[in-house]
Enzyme design. Structure first.
Site, short mmCIF file in Angstrom:
data_model
loop_
_atom_site.label_atom_id
_atom_site.label_comp_id
_atom_site.label_asym_id
_atom_site.label_seq_id
_atom_site.Cartn_x
_atom_site.Cartn_y
_atom_site.Cartn_z
N HIS A 1 -8.76 11.48 -0.69
CA HIS A 1 -8.29 10.24 -1.29
C HIS A 1 -8.04 10.53 -2.76
CE1 HIS A 1 -8.06 6.09 -2.60
NE2 HIS A 1 -8.06 5.70 -1.34
N ARG B 1 -2.96 10.14 6.64
CA ARG B 1 -3.06 8.75 7.07
C ARG B 1 -2.61 7.80 5.98
NH1 ARG B 1 -6.64 4.91 6.17
NH2 ARG B 1 -8.32 6.23 5.38
N LEU C 1 -15.49 5.88 -3.47
CA LEU C 1 -14.11 5.41 -3.32
C LEU C 1 -13.70 4.39 -4.37
CD1 LEU C 1 -11.51 5.38 -1.59
CD2 LEU C 1 -12.54 3.53 -0.27
N GLU D 1 -7.40 2.14 -2.87
CA GLU D 1 -5.95 2.19 -3.10
C GLU D 1 -5.42 0.83 -3.51
OE1 GLU D 1 -3.87 4.60 -0.31
OE2 GLU D 1 -2.08 3.36 -0.33
N ARG E 1 -0.98 9.33 0.10
CA ARG E 1 -2.22 9.83 -0.50
C ARG E 1 -2.19 11.34 -0.72
NH1 ARG E 1 -6.69 6.10 2.75
NH2 ARG E 1 -6.26 4.22 1.54
N HIS F 1 -12.07 12.16 2.16
CA HIS F 1 -12.10 10.77 2.58
C HIS F 1 -12.05 10.59 4.10
CE1 HIS F 1 -11.57 6.50 2.24
NE2 HIS F 1 -10.33 6.49 2.65
N GLN G 1 -8.01 14.26 4.76
CA GLN G 1 -7.40 13.50 3.67
C GLN G 1 -8.31 13.47 2.46
OE1 GLN G 1 -6.67 8.96 3.85
NE2 GLN G 1 -4.65 9.91 3.72
N PHE H 1 0.86 -1.17 0.00
CA PHE H 1 0.00 0.00 0.00
C PHE H 1 0.90 1.23 0.00
CE2 PHE H 1 -4.70 0.36 1.24
CZ PHE H 1 -5.08 -0.59 0.32
#
Lengths: 488, 541
Positions: B232, B378, B246, B249, B280, B344, B230, B118
């Site tokens: 995304h 994050r 969404l 990721e 991100r 997000h 955040q 990730f």
């Protein structure tokens, strides 16, 4: 933006005597889902409209409603002009909000075994498809069985198998599932067809649980009798008169030009119980240029065994049936039993193509029959409509000979071993068919499955006929008229 | 138990996502526990929508130190060090709880939990269940919850905390019919999740309305780093109503590449080393820049492409993505997705200790509603771990806290009642206020910020807050209370953004030039409460 008309179910059990429908004109964007139409109504027209939603992306299962009768996720189904939105067929809290709590609470949870063992990759792969359920309860809304008998329902069975397959659970989920009505499922597949996650509940959950139940000796005695009969005679029902195969030569030539050749798989019911219907079908095929080859050594397709979880003997049946057609170099096998057709298409790996008789007749086109002065309604066989996706073809044939009045496509109760195993349930579902048939005001009921035809006869005040029988009557009428007109 | 129309319990947990349910499971060991959800427990919140995964150190080649350092670096070193230490150390233990309770994660041939790469992580430590990881966790947690004695109250909306002096002693709520319900508790846990529904384009479920920030603030609790929102990088861009949904990721984790309308893999210009798997904040800004500079698609997005991957990999590892895009007519096996940033996650939130105590007695918090764990950005996969690690801690601390002799303050209840009753006499449809708020926040407090824009946005929020919301029926009262919470949450974000005069992590101030990077920043947390506000200073060791 575009304006669409939406008809919405409204009901406040505390203040309204009975439900009513309200029609709204909602302004929505292109590509809007049903949920967005509901938002538009709520935000711009009527904030008192109650509906439930949460994730808006098909993952939480909060927003299932019925659109034009079919359970769907409001957040994923495209909004269409003129649609009718109703709650699921569950106790109503208000408007489109149903009481999901009691059902969700009834689903069993994993009880950790004292010894922890991680599932193997194979076990994970087996469990995963059952795990994608979002508990939207569309299947519960659509299931006909649980409306007439004590049945925990499709997704409860899914959960039972999921737990049974997991080495971390310590309970006997198979016995539990039997107690919760495992054998009451008619395998009508309504649950699978409405599942937004496409979980094949009858095939991948219920039949697998039934196979596990079989290993535990929990198969219903009547189902065991059927399996015994298949092993001994190659047929799943007892012969009550001269069978179809005994009455017919191996090759039937058409009356005119040959348009096509098919092998015919007759199936136990048409062979042993309703041979005249099969003979009618042969006449219709001959009249329409279809050469029919009928191997005499064919046996039961195995459907009654698969549906009831008795799969030991299956490979023998498959081998014999496939060989019977392969030896004759047949490339298309025709079925007229919806159950056999669905089984040959989905449970067999055949080197030949399998087509239902409705598909064959509409593919080649039929000689127009005379119109009969009758109003008919059509009962969609589950294994034809949902099992094989055949909806329009029989209608195309029927409307050439009689007027058609539609009724909702709901299981008659004859499938899944229920007629033999749980006869009270089959009768209750049959009676529900009687009510729907009555509502149509039709003179005859037409169907295209021997199980449905045989069962509905006991639950209908009007005659039940096969599609091909009605076509044949149309041809006979045509011939009669032609004869009358001919000068002597 | 009900007494004079007051529900009594030892621990009250507000919120039914991953953190709330985990907290309730834990708290139930110490006394009567109630879980109150404005949705249906298991269905609401954002955990069930979380797709990608759960970060945990499970292999000897990985280490908690590396996970810690990845998290700190990803968070632009604004994270609370103690909380991060706990996160990385306990994430594997909490993963084991989930496995023990029946979670079906993907496994390797050695029967170990499978992990994938990730963004912003030097080791592939993201555990997953296809691309429905959060759903798998929720199913497991709800199973577990059912076997505890926790009383679950669904579709009840908490509207304010109740206080006896300085101490939180429960909460006031509205049931579905709009009736006031009072709950008295020795300890109260807020686990209400995030609030990016205040933005026009957001990944959040309907429950992401920031209720916890607002009710906590009104009760006097302090919040930190609320400006850290955040975005995304990859949200859907069309059709219009699906905007912001969404796109996990995991798509990039599995090898998906980003391209602009010229077909360039533009991440090479922004982070040539980590490319698509940069953090991100970096990827979101890169995409936003490409679009702003005219290299976006006709739908104002960029391409996210997995067509070079084996079809079977897409089908087994990204089934939800495949299904969702198919519903909108895009087969991601054959054509690229179009994506753009979407609001997000709020990294900021209620200030907590390592025991999840907030700054006011009797009140605990866990999950997205808290601040400090994720700093200024994050890492993907750290939120699900956060829910479990701090959910358990909050439940435990709340459960272990002693019985209190507290009284519900009748005067406070009267105030709440009259606020609620006033909505019956209002004049404005709350959904219209939401629309104005979301537009203002997207335009004025989005990825790129300036003081004038933020001031203007704060002005709009202040005006919207003066509007008298109208409840069309008692059932609509909760909706009005939620709009009030959204307005307050939005104002906290904007106030935090004005306080932080630097660009850091997800927070970018285009009107500030700075001579420092995160490790030498003179600033620490921003803080906001009804008593004080400001920014802490001092370079962190």
């Amino acid at each position: 933006m575009k304006d669409i008309t939406v008809r919405v179910f409204r009901f406040d059990p505390e203040n309204d005597e009975k439900p009513h429908f309200q029609t709204y004109s909602a302004s929505v964007s292109d590509g809007a889902r049903v949920l967005h139409a509901l938002h538009a109504i709520h935000n711009e027209h009527d904030p008192t409209l109650s509906y439930r939603y949460c994730c808006g992306s098909g993952q939480c299962g909060s927003c299932a409603v019925r659109v034009n009768g079919e359970p769907v996720l409001a957040c994923m189904e495209e909004a269409r002009d003129g649609m009718t939105v109703e709650p699921l067929d569950l106790p109503i809290v208000k408007d489109l909000v149903v009481d999901m709590g009691p059902y969700l609470d009834s689903l069993h949870a994993l009880v950790p075994a004292p010894e922890f063992r991680m599932p193997t990759p194979d076990e994970v792969e087996e469990i995963k498809p059952l795990r994608s359920c979002i508990e939207c309860l569309a299947c519960v809304s659509a299931c006909p069985a649980l409306k007439v008998i004590d049945f925990a329902g499709p997704t409860a069975m899914r959960q039972e198998l999921r737990l049974q397959l997991d080495p971390r659970d310590q309970q006997d989920r198979v016995t539990e599932a039997v107690g919760e009505g495992l054998f009451t499922c008619t395998s009508c597949q309504a649950c699978w067809k409405v599942c937004p996650k496409d979980i094949q509940l009858p095939g991948k959950a219920i039949e697998k649980l039934r196979a596990l139940a079989n290993k535990k000796g929990l198969t219903l005695p009547r189902h065991q009798d059927v399996a015994q009969l298949v092993k001994e005679t190659g047929r799943s029902v007892v012969r009550t008169e001269t069978s179809f195969l005994e009455q017919i030569p191996e090759v039937l030539e058409p009356y005119g030009e040959v348009k096509g050749t098919v092998g015919f798989f007759v199936g136990c019911m048409y062979n042993q119980r309703l041979p005249q219907t099969a003979l009618d079908a042969m006449e219709v095929l001959r009249r329409n240029g279809i050469r029919v080859i009928i191997p005499k050594e064919q046996v039961c397709c195995g459907s009654p065994l698969i549906r009831t979880g008795q799969v030991d003997f299956l490979d023998t049946l498959k081998r014999r049936n496939i060989d019977a057609f392969v030896f004759r170099n047949i490339d298309t096998v025709l079925t007229m039993c919806a159950g056999c057709g669905s089984t040959l298409k989905h449970d067999y790996k055949t080197p030949f193509k399998v087509m239902d008789i409705n598909e064959v007749l509409t593919k080649y086109g039929i000689e127009p029959p005379a119109r009969l002065p009758l109003k008919a309604t059509y009962h969609d066989p589950c294994h034809l409509l949902r099992g094989q996706g055949i909806k329009n073809q029989p209608r195309e044939l029927i409307t050439q000979v009689v007027d058609l009045i539609e009724m909702p496509a709901i299981c008659c109760g004859s499938g899944g071993g229920v007629k033999s195993g749980v006869p009270d349930e089959a009768a209750a579902l049959g009676e529900k068919r009687r009510e729907e048939i009555k509502k149509t005001g039709a003179d005859i009921v037409i169907s295209s499955c021997p199980f449905c035809e045989y069962h509905i006869r006991d639950h209908s005040d009007i005659p039940v006929k096969n599609v091909t029988t009605v076509l044949l009557e149309g041809y006979r009428e045509k011939d009669r008229k032609a004869k009358e007109q001919k000068p002597c | 138990m009900r007494s004079d129309d007051v529900l009594l319990c030892h621990v009250l947990v507000i919120g039914s996502g991953g953190a709330g349910v985990r907290a309730a499971i834990e708290a139930s060991q110490y006394g009567e526990t109630l879980l109150v959800s404005k949705t249906i427990a298991g269905k609401g919140g954002c955990t069930t929508m979380a797709e990608g995964g759960y970060n945990a150190v499970l292999r000897t080649a990985d280490s908690c130190d590396i996970h810690f350092e990845d998290t700190m670096k990803g968070g632009a070193r604004l994270n609370d060090r103690d909380l991060v230490q706990i996160l990385v150390k306990e994430a594997p233990e909490r993963m084991n709880d989930l496995l023990k309770w029946g979670a079906v994660f993907d496994v390797t041939t050695e029967c170990e939990v499978a992990q994938r790469p990730f963004g912003g992580q030097r080791f592939p430590r993201t555990c997953y269940a296809g691309d429905r990881t959060g759903h798998e966790m929720m199913m497991t947690l709800i199973d577990r919850l059912d076997s505890t004695g926790v009383g679950v109250h669904n579709e009840i909306t908490i509207i304010d905390l109740l206080k006896d002096g300085d101490t939180v002693c429960g909460a006031a709520a509205l049931d579905r019919k709009g009736e006031l319900v009072l709950i008295k508790a020795d300890s109260t846990v807020i686990a209400t999740g995030g609030g990016t529904k205040v933005y026009d384009i957001s990944t959040n479920s309907s429950s992401g309305t920031g209720d916890g920030y607002a009710i906590g603030y009104r009760a006097g609790a302090e919040l930190i780093d609320m400006e850290q929102v955040q975005f995304h990088p990859t949200g859907a861009v069309y059709p219009y109503d699906a905007r912001g949904r969404l796109v996990t990721e995991a798509v990039r984790g599995e090898g998906g590449v980003l391209k602009n309308s010229l077909g360039e893999r533009f991440m090479s210009a922004y982070d040539p080393e980590r490319m698509e798997l940069s953090t991100r904040d970096v990827v979101a800004r890169a995409i936003a820049t490409e679009i702003l500079e005219g290299r976006g698609t006709t739908h104002a997005g960029v391409y996210l492409d997995v067509t070079h991957l084996p079809r079977s990999q897409i089908e087994t590892r990204l089934p939800v993505m495949l299904e969702q895009f198919l519903k909108f007519g895009v087969d991601i096996r054959n054509e690229p997705m179009e994506v753009a940033p979407t609001a997000h996650h709020i990294m900021g939130g209620l200030r907590i200790t390592t025991q999840c105590e907030t700054t006011i007695p009797g009140l605990y918090a866990c999950g997205e509603v808290t601040g400090g764990v994720h700093g200024a950005n994050r890492l993907g996969g750290n939120a699900l771990a956060d829910t479990q690690v701090f959910g358990k801690r909050a439940g435990e601390a709340a459960g272990k806290a002693g019985k209190k002799t507290v009284c519900i303050d009748d005067a406070q209840v009267d105030t709440i009642r009259s606020t609620v009753d006033n909505y019956m006499k209002g004049d404005t449809n709350p959904s219209h206020v939401i629309r104005s708020l979301q537009t203002a926040m997207w335009e004025g407090a989005g990825i790129f910020r300036t003081a004038p824009d933020l001031e203007k946005t704060l002005g709009i929020i202040s005006h919207l807050s003066t509007i008298r919301l109208k409840a069309a029926s008692p059932e609509n009262l909760a909706e009005c209370c939620i709009v009030r919470n959204m307005l307050l949450t939005a104002s906290l974000i904007v106030r935090g953004a004005l306080l932080r005069k630097e660009s850091r992590g997800a927070h970018v101030r285009k009107d500030v030039t700075q001579a420092w990077d995160p490790s030498s920043s003179p600033y620490r947390h921003t803080y906001l409460s009804d008593r004080r506000e400001g920014i802490e200073t001092g370079v962190w060791e």
